[in-house]
Design a protein around this motif. Structure first.
Motif, PDB file in Angstrom:
ATOM      1  N   TYR A 157       3.408 -24.358 -87.454  1.00 22.09           N
ATOM      2  CA  TYR A 157       4.152 -24.499 -86.234  1.00 22.09           C
ATOM      3  C   TYR A 157       5.546 -25.170 -86.796  1.00 22.09           C
ATOM      4  O   TYR A 157       5.557 -26.212 -87.416  1.00 22.09           O
ATOM      5  CB  TYR A 157       3.861 -24.891 -85.122  1.00 22.09           C
ATOM      6  N   TRP A 158       6.785 -24.632 -86.164  1.00 22.04           N
ATOM      7  CA  TRP A 158       7.847 -25.183 -86.709  1.00 22.04           C
ATOM      8  C   TRP A 158       8.063 -26.652 -86.125  1.00 22.04           C
ATOM      9  O   TRP A 158       7.725 -27.030 -85.003  1.00 22.04           O
ATOM     10  CB  TRP A 158       9.021 -24.339 -86.082  1.00 22.04           C
ATOM     11  N   ARG A 159       8.305 -27.520 -87.133  1.00 20.94           N
ATOM     12  CA  ARG A 159       8.263 -28.990 -86.568  1.00 20.94           C
ATOM     13  C   ARG A 159       7.099 -29.569 -86.140  1.00 20.94           C
ATOM     14  O   ARG A 159       7.064 -30.600 -85.500  1.00 20.94           O
ATOM     15  CB  ARG A 159       9.343 -29.234 -85.615  1.00 20.94           C
ATOM     16  N   GLY A 160       5.999 -29.125 -86.422  1.00 21.13           N
ATOM     17  CA  GLY A 160       4.710 -29.406 -85.847  1.00 21.13           C
ATOM     18  C   GLY A 160       4.439 -29.090 -84.429  1.00 21.13           C
ATOM     19  O   GLY A 160       3.239 -29.757 -84.118  1.00 21.13           O
ATOM     20  N   ASP A 161       5.290 -28.415 -83.844  1.00 17.38           N
ATOM     21  CA  ASP A 161       5.294 -28.307 -82.403  1.00 17.38           C
ATOM     22  C   ASP A 161       4.337 -27.037 -82.049  1.00 17.38           C
ATOM     23  O   ASP A 161       4.745 -25.941 -82.413  1.00 17.38           O
ATOM     24  CB  ASP A 161       6.622 -28.227 -81.733  1.00 17.38           C
ATOM     25  N   ASN A 162       3.331 -27.348 -81.426  1.00 17.65           N
ATOM     26  CA  ASN A 162       2.329 -26.096 -81.062  1.00 17.65           C
ATOM     27  C   ASN A 162       2.993 -25.191 -80.048  1.00 17.65           C
ATOM     28  O   ASN A 162       2.307 -23.902 -80.003  1.00 17.65           O
ATOM     29  CB  ASN A 162       1.185 -26.663 -80.466  1.00 17.65           C
ATOM     30  N   ASN A 163       4.058 -25.595 -79.462  1.00 16.39           N
ATOM     31  CA  ASN A 163       4.893 -24.698 -78.600  1.00 16.39           C
ATOM     32  C   ASN A 163       5.694 -23.839 -79.191  1.00 16.39           C
ATOM     33  O   ASN A 163       6.377 -22.836 -78.562  1.00 16.39           O
ATOM     34  CB  ASN A 163       5.338 -25.501 -77.360  1.00 16.39           C
ATOM     35  N   SER A 164       6.172 -24.064 -80.580  1.00 14.04           N
ATOM     36  CA  SER A 164       7.097 -23.117 -81.038  1.00 14.04           C
ATOM     37  C   SER A 164       6.224 -22.195 -81.947  1.00 14.04           C
ATOM     38  O   SER A 164       5.259 -22.033 -81.930  1.00 14.04           O
ATOM     39  CB  SER A 164       7.832 -24.256 -82.016  1.00 14.04           C
ATOM     40  N   LYS A 165       7.272 -21.388 -82.523  1.00 12.21           N
ATOM     41  CA  LYS A 165       6.657 -20.282 -83.273  1.00 12.21           C
ATOM     42  C   LYS A 165       5.836 -20.690 -84.439  1.00 12.21           C
ATOM     43  O   LYS A 165       6.299 -21.585 -85.381  1.00 12.21           O
ATOM     44  CB  LYS A 165       7.825 -19.138 -83.861  1.00 12.21           C
ATOM     45  N   GLN A 166       4.775 -20.023 -84.781  1.00 15.55           N
ATOM     46  CA  GLN A 166       4.116 -20.207 -86.099  1.00 15.55           C
ATOM     47  C   GLN A 166       4.597 -19.500 -87.234  1.00 15.55           C
ATOM     48  O   GLN A 166       4.710 -18.033 -87.130  1.00 15.55           O
ATOM     49  CB  GLN A 166       2.605 -19.857 -85.701  1.00 15.55           C
ATOM     50  N   LEU A 167       5.072 -20.178 -88.219  1.00 12.66           N
ATOM     51  CA  LEU A 167       5.507 -19.671 -89.456  1.00 12.66           C
ATOM     52  C   LEU A 167       4.418 -19.459 -90.509  1.00 12.66           C
ATOM     53  O   LEU A 167       3.379 -20.103 -90.270  1.00 12.66           O
ATOM     54  CB  LEU A 167       6.542 -20.736 -89.910  1.00 12.66           C
ATOM     55  N   THR A 168       4.962 -18.847 -91.529  1.00 12.63           N
ATOM     56  CA  THR A 168       3.710 -18.408 -92.731  1.00 12.63           C
ATOM     57  C   THR A 168       4.178 -19.365 -93.813  1.00 12.63           C
ATOM     58  O   THR A 168       5.401 -19.529 -94.334  1.00 12.63           O
ATOM     59  CB  THR A 168       3.933 -17.105 -93.170  1.00 12.63           C
ATOM     60  N   ARG A 169       3.277 -20.335 -93.877  1.00 10.58           N
ATOM     61  CA  ARG A 169       3.546 -21.325 -95.167  1.00 10.58           C
ATOM     62  C   ARG A 169       2.847 -20.683 -96.613  1.00 10.58           C
ATOM     63  O   ARG A 169       1.607 -20.590 -96.447  1.00 10.58           O
ATOM     64  CB  ARG A 169       2.813 -22.490 -94.721  1.00 10.58           C
ATOM     65  N   ILE A 170       3.577 -20.659 -97.584  1.00 10.49           N
ATOM     66  CA  ILE A 170       3.329 -20.179 -98.925  1.00 10.49           C
ATOM     67  C   ILE A 170       3.180 -21.418 -99.668  1.00 10.49           C
ATOM     68  O   ILE A 170       4.111 -21.848-100.070  1.00 10.49           O
ATOM     69  CB  ILE A 170       4.162 -19.067 -99.315  1.00 10.49           C
ATOM     70  N   TYR A 171       1.922 -21.503-100.284  1.00 11.64           N
ATOM     71  CA  TYR A 171       1.795 -22.630-101.207  1.00 11.64           C
ATOM     72  C   TYR A 171       1.855 -22.120-102.464  1.00 11.64           C
ATOM     73  O   TYR A 171       1.332 -21.133-103.042  1.00 11.64           O
ATOM     74  CB  TYR A 171       0.625 -23.595-101.163  1.00 11.64           C
ATOM     75  N   GLY A 172       2.493 -23.055-103.366  1.00 10.93           N
ATOM     76  CA  GLY A 172       2.670 -22.546-104.781  1.00 10.93           C
ATOM     77  C   GLY A 172       2.715 -23.791-105.776  1.00 10.93           C
ATOM     78  O   GLY A 172       2.887 -24.890-105.379  1.00 10.93           O
ATOM     79  N   ILE A 173       2.400 -23.569-107.194  1.00 19.50           N
ATOM     80  CA  ILE A 173       2.798 -24.410-108.163  1.00 19.50           C
ATOM     81  C   ILE A 173       3.240 -23.725-109.226  1.00 19.50           C
ATOM     82  O   ILE A 173       2.896 -22.578-109.769  1.00 19.50           O
ATOM     83  CB  ILE A 173       1.488 -25.037-108.748  1.00 19.50           C
ATOM     84  N   SER A 174       4.137 -24.551-110.017  1.00 19.45           N
ATOM     85  CA  SER A 174       4.765 -24.030-111.200  1.00 19.45           C
ATOM     86  C   SER A 174       4.589 -25.027-112.296  1.00 19.45           C
ATOM     87  O   SER A 174       4.319 -25.979-112.155  1.00 19.45           O
ATOM     88  CB  SER A 174       6.239 -23.669-110.607  1.00 19.45           C
ATOM     89  N   PHE A 175       5.102 -24.342-113.546  1.00 17.69           N
ATOM     90  CA  PHE A 175       4.992 -25.354-114.967  1.00 17.69           C
ATOM     91  C   PHE A 175       6.020 -24.646-116.009  1.00 17.69           C
ATOM     92  O   PHE A 175       6.610 -23.538-115.650  1.00 17.69           O
ATOM     93  CB  PHE A 175       3.560 -24.940-115.764  1.00 17.69           C
ATOM     94  N   PRO A 176       6.585 -25.518-116.770  1.00 15.24           N
ATOM     95  CA  PRO A 176       7.574 -25.075-117.906  1.00 15.24           C
ATOM     96  C   PRO A 176       6.828 -24.413-118.968  1.00 15.24           C
ATOM     97  O   PRO A 176       7.612 -23.818-119.865  1.00 15.24           O
ATOM     98  CB  PRO A 176       7.938 -26.472-118.332  1.00 15.24           C
ATOM     99  N   LYS A 177       5.353 -24.170-118.924  1.00 14.71           N
ATOM    100  CA  LYS A 177       4.879 -23.308-119.949  1.00 14.71           C
ATOM    101  C   LYS A 177       3.675 -22.639-119.222  1.00 14.71           C
ATOM    102  O   LYS A 177       2.983 -23.307-118.441  1.00 14.71           O
ATOM    103  CB  LYS A 177       4.259 -24.203-121.103  1.00 14.71           C
ATOM    104  N   GLN A 178       3.429 -21.512-119.912  1.00 17.21           N
ATOM    105  CA  GLN A 178       2.253 -20.594-119.355  1.00 17.21           C
ATOM    106  C   GLN A 178       1.020 -21.329-119.548  1.00 17.21           C
ATOM    107  O   GLN A 178       0.119 -21.346-118.641  1.00 17.21           O
ATOM    108  CB  GLN A 178       2.479 -19.068-119.899  1.00 17.21           C
ATOM    109  N   LYS A 179       0.931 -21.899-120.620  1.00 21.19           N
ATOM    110  CA  LYS A 179      -0.212 -22.413-121.096  1.00 21.19           C
ATOM    111  C   LYS A 179      -0.493 -23.689-120.033  1.00 21.19           C
ATOM    112  O   LYS A 179      -2.076 -23.820-119.839  1.00 21.19           O
ATOM    113  CB  LYS A 179      -0.503 -23.206-122.416  1.00 21.19           C
TER     114      LYS A 179
END
Length: 647
Positions: A208-230
């Protein structure tokens, strides 16, 4: 020094002079070309900024590479922007909320409108991410007025950014642009997108936007990245291994603890095996503390509200504390900290310099509010027990006492086979957020560093990471699969002696303030146990295992001999059980393996006649037949020496 030059203090406390207007990149290049190539950002007086940001005043700095926390913070912050750019390319109607770096990676909250994003869409987004990253676009920063920022996002119809901008002060707003994507952001960012070589979008969630249950629910995409594929491949392998070691799964399977809704969320209940494990840990530290001159105390689970007002914990940490309880026109609180109680114990009698150092220790249970969404097994709870100790000493004794606490903490983690990284957390240039006299700070920081050097410790210095009442030493341990956890802390405190008016009578018959050292090697018994479960994957060393030995008679005819074996071990304090079920021996062995019992003693007619035991080691299988007395002796020696399991 010329007015046209500034003095830069590096992490090792060495100082260099540079012209005013020098950038972080130029400082890195002056140290080495390799450092300049690896640099991602720079931390100046505790604030992380872009490498091309100019420095015009004396400062304490650190060059941030991938191997530093601030470097990863910058890397993942920039990765969140590249993710947003990829989303913008693939879903032009998407509207963006916030996209911060987190402890392990980053996320972005996005309003996709009528579009529904699923796990299957993440591979396409990853592909676009890498395509954009390869463009090696720089992250260009520009300052912008509040009105310009509002107009930019109103034109885009992005009510989320408008909401954020309306809460910002004019003159403090910056945009960053890389490629075709522009975002409201204060930075910092890496030099260019091409530094990011690998990406994995790990999960989707609703937010929820700003953690407010009365606001619109957004989609949260989690990720992780690295400087090398290995590095990504190694991380994914570690994640899979971590799933197998998850203490929430193993804790249930091994009967360590339970969480019961009727008892309350975040309030773990230690089951019999878990209690044996915890008591063993406590006794291990209790014995060490006794040998090192600590005195154990016990304090109540609640305290007067005035106690925490005096200490400053209330109302400053009100959000993490439970509301006061009214009793007979007085207000009490569930104990959030043990230290104020210990300070009152110190004040219970007049202290002389001959009484110091006074080392008070307690396994004290405290209660703090955690939001339900943050609760997790034993690692994030609402009621937990700290292995707290407070050392009251003179200024002259401080250095030696710091050595003692470092030695104890290192001994604890060495016992569990956990390598330790040490960070000296010092104050920065911001005087307003710290308490106590500056001369004491300078002395304490100098002595902490002298101790670290004299003990030959490998450490880093983190300006701005000190507690408000004094500098500290943080112990960051690495578990069996390479994850880092901040556990033990040694904190030097000049503020609480003032707040509680603590004194001692010196050799000059005048009153003086003691210095306080706060220390807790385990930190929280709950969190430390969760880490131990995962570190050992539930395969605890013999000395720590809740059930150390299980005796398995092949038939009922050997039950009497098996019972004699059990009694002999019990007399020596060994945690041993007898499986005298009328089951096949193969099934008994499988059950003992599942329960991760270190040793299984197989006794049949042959063993009974010869007075021997056939021994199986968990995960290793049959290790041979021993006379009963020899195996008993070897077992007691292994327990006493606290040997670690062999791989």
């Amino acid at each position: 020094m010329s007015e046209q030059h500034i003095t830069i203090t590096l992490p090792d406390q060495s100082k260099r002079e540079y012209p005013k207007g020098t950038t972080g990149y130029q400082i890195a290049e002056s140290i080495s070309s390799g450092l300049a190539r690896a640099a991602l950002s720079i931390t100046v007086n505790g604030d992380i900024i872009d490498l091309d940001h100019v420095i015009n005043e004396d400062a304490t700095i650190a060059i941030n590479t991938w191997d530093t926390e601030d470097g990863k913070y910058t890397f993942w912050h920039s990765s969140a922007h590249i993710l947003a750019e990829a989303i913008q390319e693939l879903y032009p109607e998407a509207k963006f909320g916030i996209g911060p770096p987190i402890e392990s990676g980053f996320y972005y909250d996005i309003d996709f409108g009528d579009k529904s994003i699923t796990q299957d869409d993440l591979a396409q987004i990853e592909k676009k991410f890498i395509e954009l990253a390869r463009n090696k676009n720089t992250f260009d920063r520009r300052e912008i007025t509040q009105q310009e920022a509002l107009e930019f996002y109103k034109d885009k119809g992005n009510e989320y950014k408008v909401d954020l901008i309306e809460g910002l002060e004019d003159g403090s707003i910056t945009f960053y642009t890389q490629g075709s994507f522009t975002d409201l952001c204060r930075g910092p960012h890496i030099p260019n997108t091409g530094i990011v070589k690998a990406i994995k979008l790990t999960s989707l969630a609703g937010a929820y936007w700003r953690g407010d249950n009365n606001s619109k629910q957004l989609t949260r995409i989690y990720g992780i990245s690295f400087p090398k594929q290995k590095m990504l491949e190694e991380h994914l392998a570690m994640v899979e291994e971590a799933k197998k070691r998850d203490h929430r799964k193993l804790g249930k399977e091994l009967g360590i603890y339970m969480i019961d809704k009727m008892i309350g969320s975040g309030l773990p209940v230690w089951l019999p095996k878990g209690t044996r494990l915890r008591r063993t840990l406590e006794q291990f530290l209790r014995d060490e503390q006794f040998e090192r001159g600590y005195q154990e105390v016990i304090t109540p689970h609640i305290g007067s509200l005035e106690l925490y007002k005096t200490s400053g914990h209330y109302p400053y940490y009100k959000d993490s504390q439970y509301d006061p309880i009214e009793v007979d026109d007085e207000e009490y609180m569930l104990k959030p900290m043990n230290c104020p109680h210990h300070h009152r114990i110190y004040s219970n009698e007049m202290r002389s310099y001959r009484d110091l150092p006074l080392r008070l220790a307690e396994f004290g249970t405290v209660y703090r509010y955690e939001q339900s969404g943050e609760l997790s097994g034993l690692s994030r709870v609402r009621g937990f027990t700290q292995d707290d100790a407070h050392i009251y000493c003179t200024h002259d004794q401080l250095k030696q006492e710091i050595k003692h606490t470092i030695d104890l903490t290192n001994y604890v983690f060495d016992t569990f086979g956990m390598p330790v990284d040490i960070r000296l957390s010092f104050r920065d240039e911001n005087d307003e957020k710290y308490g106590g006299e500056m001369e004491y700070w300078e002395r304490a920081q100098s002595e902490i560093q002298e101790v670290a050097d004299e003990m030959g410790l490998d450490y880093t210095i983190a300006p701005g990471e000190a507690s408000f009442y004094g500098p500290k030493i943080d112990f960051i341990i690495r578990d069996a699969i390479g994850r880092k956890w901040q556990l033990g802390t040694v904190q030097v405190d000049y503020v609480m002696p003032e707040r509680f008016d603590l004194t001692y009578v010196g050799s000059d018959n005048d009153k003086h303030r003691p210095v306080i050292i706060h220390r807790a090697p385990f930190g929280s018994m709950e969190r430390f146990t969760s880490i131990l479960i995962e570190h050992f994957a539930g395969n605890f060393p013999l000395w720590l295992s809740p059930e150390q030995i299980r005796v398995l008679p092949i038939s009922d005819d050997q039950n009497e001999y098996a019972q004699k074996c059990v009694e002999a071990f019990k007399e020596k304090g060994v945690r041993i059980t007898l499986d005298d079920r009328s089951e096949q021996i193969g099934g008994k062995i499988r059950d003992a393996e599942t329960d991760k019992v270190p040793y299984m003693l197989i006794v049949g007619a042959k063993e009974q006649e010869a007075g021997t035991v056939s021994v199986r080691r968990h995960r290793k299988g049959d290790i041979g037949t021993f006379t009963f007395s020899d195996f008993l002796s070897d077992t007691l020696k292994e327990i006493e020496q606290k040997r670690l399991p062999e791989d």
